[in-house]
Design a protein around this motif. Structure first.
Motif, PDB file in Angstrom:
ATOM      1  N   HIS A 163       6.740  -2.173  -5.270  1.00  0.00           N
ATOM      2  CA  HIS A 163       7.920  -1.530  -4.689  1.00  0.00           C
ATOM      3  C   HIS A 163       7.545  -0.374  -3.747  1.00  0.00           C
ATOM      4  O   HIS A 163       8.365   0.045  -2.916  1.00  0.00           O
ATOM      5  N   PHE A 164       6.310   0.143  -3.870  1.00  0.00           N
ATOM      6  CA  PHE A 164       5.832   1.193  -2.964  1.00  0.00           C
ATOM      7  C   PHE A 164       5.917   0.731  -1.516  1.00  0.00           C
ATOM      8  O   PHE A 164       6.179   1.534  -0.609  1.00  0.00           O
ATOM      9  N   TYR A 165       5.718  -0.557  -1.275  1.00  0.00           N
ATOM     10  CA  TYR A 165       5.754  -1.129   0.073  1.00  0.00           C
ATOM     11  C   TYR A 165       7.094  -0.845   0.745  1.00  0.00           C
ATOM     12  O   TYR A 165       7.146  -0.583   1.957  1.00  0.00           O
ATOM     13  N   ILE A 166       8.176  -0.878  -0.037  1.00  0.00           N
ATOM     14  CA  ILE A 166       9.508  -0.601   0.499  1.00  0.00           C
ATOM     15  C   ILE A 166       9.833   0.882   0.428  1.00  0.00           C
ATOM     16  O   ILE A 166      10.232   1.503   1.413  1.00  0.00           O
ATOM     17  N   GLU A 167       9.671   1.466  -0.745  1.00  0.00           N
ATOM     18  CA  GLU A 167      10.095   2.855  -0.960  1.00  0.00           C
ATOM     19  C   GLU A 167       9.359   3.826  -0.047  1.00  0.00           C
ATOM     20  O   GLU A 167       9.974   4.747   0.514  1.00  0.00           O
ATOM     21  N   HIS A 168       8.057   3.640   0.127  1.00  0.00           N
ATOM     22  CA  HIS A 168       7.314   4.600   0.932  1.00  0.00           C
ATOM     23  C   HIS A 168       7.755   4.553   2.393  1.00  0.00           C
ATOM     24  O   HIS A 168       8.012   5.598   3.001  1.00  0.00           O
ATOM     25  N   ASN A 169       7.840   3.354   2.945  1.00  0.00           N
ATOM     26  CA  ASN A 169       8.142   3.223   4.372  1.00  0.00           C
ATOM     27  C   ASN A 169       9.584   3.586   4.709  1.00  0.00           C
ATOM     28  O   ASN A 169       9.853   4.266   5.700  1.00  0.00           O
ATOM     29  N   SER A 198       8.936  10.939 -10.158  1.00  0.00           N
ATOM     30  CA  SER A 198       8.508  10.158  -8.999  1.00  0.00           C
ATOM     31  C   SER A 198       8.389   8.674  -9.326  1.00  0.00           C
ATOM     32  O   SER A 198       8.827   7.825  -8.547  1.00  0.00           O
ATOM     33  N   VAL A 199       7.807   8.351 -10.485  1.00  0.00           N
ATOM     34  CA  VAL A 199       7.639   6.941 -10.855  1.00  0.00           C
ATOM     35  C   VAL A 199       8.999   6.258 -10.974  1.00  0.00           C
ATOM     36  O   VAL A 199       9.247   5.202 -10.382  1.00  0.00           O
ATOM     37  N   ALA A 200       9.921   6.859 -11.746  1.00  0.00           N
ATOM     38  CA  ALA A 200      11.239   6.259 -11.939  1.00  0.00           C
ATOM     39  C   ALA A 200      12.067   6.296 -10.654  1.00  0.00           C
ATOM     40  O   ALA A 200      12.722   5.310 -10.287  1.00  0.00           O
ATOM     41  N   GLY A 201      12.019   7.427  -9.945  1.00  0.00           N
ATOM     42  CA  GLY A 201      12.806   7.559  -8.725  1.00  0.00           C
ATOM     43  C   GLY A 201      12.353   6.613  -7.629  1.00  0.00           C
ATOM     44  O   GLY A 201      13.186   6.041  -6.911  1.00  0.00           O
ATOM     45  N   SER A 202      11.046   6.434  -7.490  1.00  0.00           N
ATOM     46  CA  SER A 202      10.528   5.524  -6.469  1.00  0.00           C
ATOM     47  C   SER A 202      10.889   4.080  -6.788  1.00  0.00           C
ATOM     48  O   SER A 202      11.226   3.292  -5.895  1.00  0.00           O
ATOM     49  N   PHE A 203      10.826   3.720  -8.074  1.00  0.00           N
ATOM     50  CA  PHE A 203      11.214   2.381  -8.501  1.00  0.00           C
ATOM     51  C   PHE A 203      12.684   2.114  -8.162  1.00  0.00           C
ATOM     52  O   PHE A 203      13.027   1.093  -7.558  1.00  0.00           O
ATOM     53  N   ARG A 204      13.568   3.044  -8.533  1.00  0.00           N
ATOM     54  CA  ARG A 204      14.997   2.858  -8.264  1.00  0.00           C
ATOM     55  C   ARG A 204      15.269   2.816  -6.761  1.00  0.00           C
ATOM     56  O   ARG A 204      16.039   1.981  -6.274  1.00  0.00           O
ATOM     57  N   SER A 205      14.628   3.717  -6.025  1.00  0.00           N
ATOM     58  CA  SER A 205      14.865   3.793  -4.588  1.00  0.00           C
ATOM     59  C   SER A 205      14.411   2.517  -3.884  1.00  0.00           C
ATOM     60  O   SER A 205      15.133   1.977  -3.038  1.00  0.00           O
ATOM     61  N   GLY A 206      13.219   2.035  -4.223  1.00  0.00           N
ATOM     62  CA  GLY A 206      12.720   0.814  -3.597  1.00  0.00           C
ATOM     63  C   GLY A 206      13.647  -0.363  -3.822  1.00  0.00           C
ATOM     64  O   GLY A 206      13.935  -1.142  -2.895  1.00  0.00           O
ATOM     65  N   TRP A 207      14.141  -0.491  -5.065  1.00  0.00           N
ATOM     66  CA  TRP A 207      15.039  -1.593  -5.378  1.00  0.00           C
ATOM     67  C   TRP A 207      16.360  -1.476  -4.606  1.00  0.00           C
ATOM     68  O   TRP A 207      16.840  -2.436  -3.999  1.00  0.00           O
TER      69      TRP A 207
END
Length: 388
Positions: A163-169, A198-207
């Motif tokens: 999910h980092f692929y989406i959330e980061h960009n 960060s772990v939970a927030g990045s997961f939710r944001s990416g999705w």
């Protein structure tokens, strides 16, 4: 050093001083074999922990011993510099070495020859490779080339962090240095409080970001066109294949290496924007500028991390290739390279003693201009004050 051929006669005087150093980054994915070789040669179980020993012990020494390089490529050579495929292969080759090391480790775990402590040490060493592999994914995932974007997902698969692929960009680069960004740490926030946020927030944001994209196309999220799902599918396929070949004995160690790997990414996230805040202009935040990222020019860490430490230019020009990233004189600078700063981040009192005054100084003594941990806001204002 090798001279860079230039687009015009006036450019021929500039040399990329790190050109021959970039392949040294390929030493990182060989860590599992380094650990195995040292353990076999010495009989010392501690050798299986070569990954954290190198990252937290050896690399900080080289940051200090080798020093810094703030040299920038002139604008006239940037296009030619980015076009050289030599630099791309320095990132491409990381991936086959990364996965060869993972397969080697899976075979070693499957034999049952290591005691638990040594097997965990090997898992942490493999996780070191996977964690730094996320940085390789970061470099590739920002590019427009479809192959490089696909390779980014491949690099992320080892650490279950597709999910980092989406959330980061599409998330972090939009919200960076704001309270809304889960990957921007706050003044007064320890790494251990930042990590779950960060772990939970990045997961939710990416999705949610990918779900919204598909909804705009009139599609449901439960499809392999979902870039979060297809990235996770790579992880499941890879882990499934390893378990099928080497057995369920390796499952705990696969999970340990994945968690350690993405935690290595998160500690880097922690230090990149600590306490820095984009101010509001009415309803909008000001545009991201060099002053919103902590930079470092320490050569050792920059070579191992593909110039990730020139973070301000990366946020200004996300698709710019690592060899062309520039130093900004007006960007706030870390006391040392990332390798050293990671160690400080793990020791909260030491981190606060070093970094909190630097954040306050960056805002000329007005701590209210920083990105503050909400529950510590009043305490921080009482300690550091606000400029009237």
């Amino acid at each position: 050093m090798t001279a860079i051929a230039a687009s015009g006669p006036a450019d021929t005087s500039w040399r990329d001083g790190k050109r021959l150093l970039w392949p040294l980054g390929l030493l990182v994915p060989t860590i599992p074999w380094i650990a195995w070789g040292l353990a076999a040669a010495t009989g010392w179980g501690v050798a299986w922990w070569a990954g954290p020993i190198l990252v937290f012990g050896v690399f900080p020494f080289f940051d200090w011993a080798i020093g810094k390089d703030s040299d920038n490529p002139p604008d006239s050579v940037l296009a030619f510099l980015e076009a050289q495929r030599y630099y791309r292969w320095c990132t491409y080759l990381y991936l086959p070495l990364q996965y060869a090391g993972l397969v080697t480790a899976a075979w070693i775990w499957s034999t049952g020859r290591l005691d638990t402590i040594d097997a965990v040490g090997l898992a942490v060493s493999v996780g070191t490779v996977g964690g730094i592999g996320i940085n390789t994914a970061h470099e590739l995932g920002h590019k427009k080339d479809e192959l490089e974007r696909w390779l980014s997902k491949v690099a992320l698969a080892q650490t279950l962090y597709g999910h980092f692929y989406i959330e980061h960009n599409r998330g972090h680069h939009v919200r960076v240095a704001t309270p809304e960004d889960p990957a921007s740490s706050r003044l007064g926030e320890s790494f251990y409080r930042f990590w779950p946020r960060s772990v939970a927030g990045s997961f939710r944001s990416g999705w949610h970001l990918e779900k919204a994209r598909l909804e705009r196309m009139g599609r449901k999220p439960w499809t392999l066109r979902n870039d979060v799902l297809n990235a996770w599918a790579m992880s499941l396929a890879g882990f499934g294949a390893l378990i099928a070949v080497f057995g369920v004995r390796i499952v705990p160690f696969l999970l340990i290496q994945a968690v350690f790997g993405f935690s290595l990414l998160e500690v880097v996230n922690y230090l990149e924007h600590y306490g820095l805040l984009r101010q509001r202009n009415g309803e909008r935040y000001e545009r991201c500028a060099p002053r919103h990222s902590w930079n470092s020019n320490n050569i050792a860490s920059n070579v191992l991390l593909y110039h990730l430490q020139r973070h301000s230019d990366h946020h200004a020009n996300p698709t710019r290739r690592y060899q062309a990233l520039r130093h900004f004189d007006d960007a706030p600078e870390l006391p040392s390279g990332y390798a050293t700063m990671i160690v400080l981040a793990y020791v909260t009192p030491l981190w606060r003693r070093v970094m909190d005054p630097k954040v306050v100084a960056h805002y000329s003594g007005d701590v209210t201009l920083a990105n503050l941990q909400p529950r510590k806001r009043e305490k921080l204002i009482a300690k550091y004050g606000a400029r009237v």
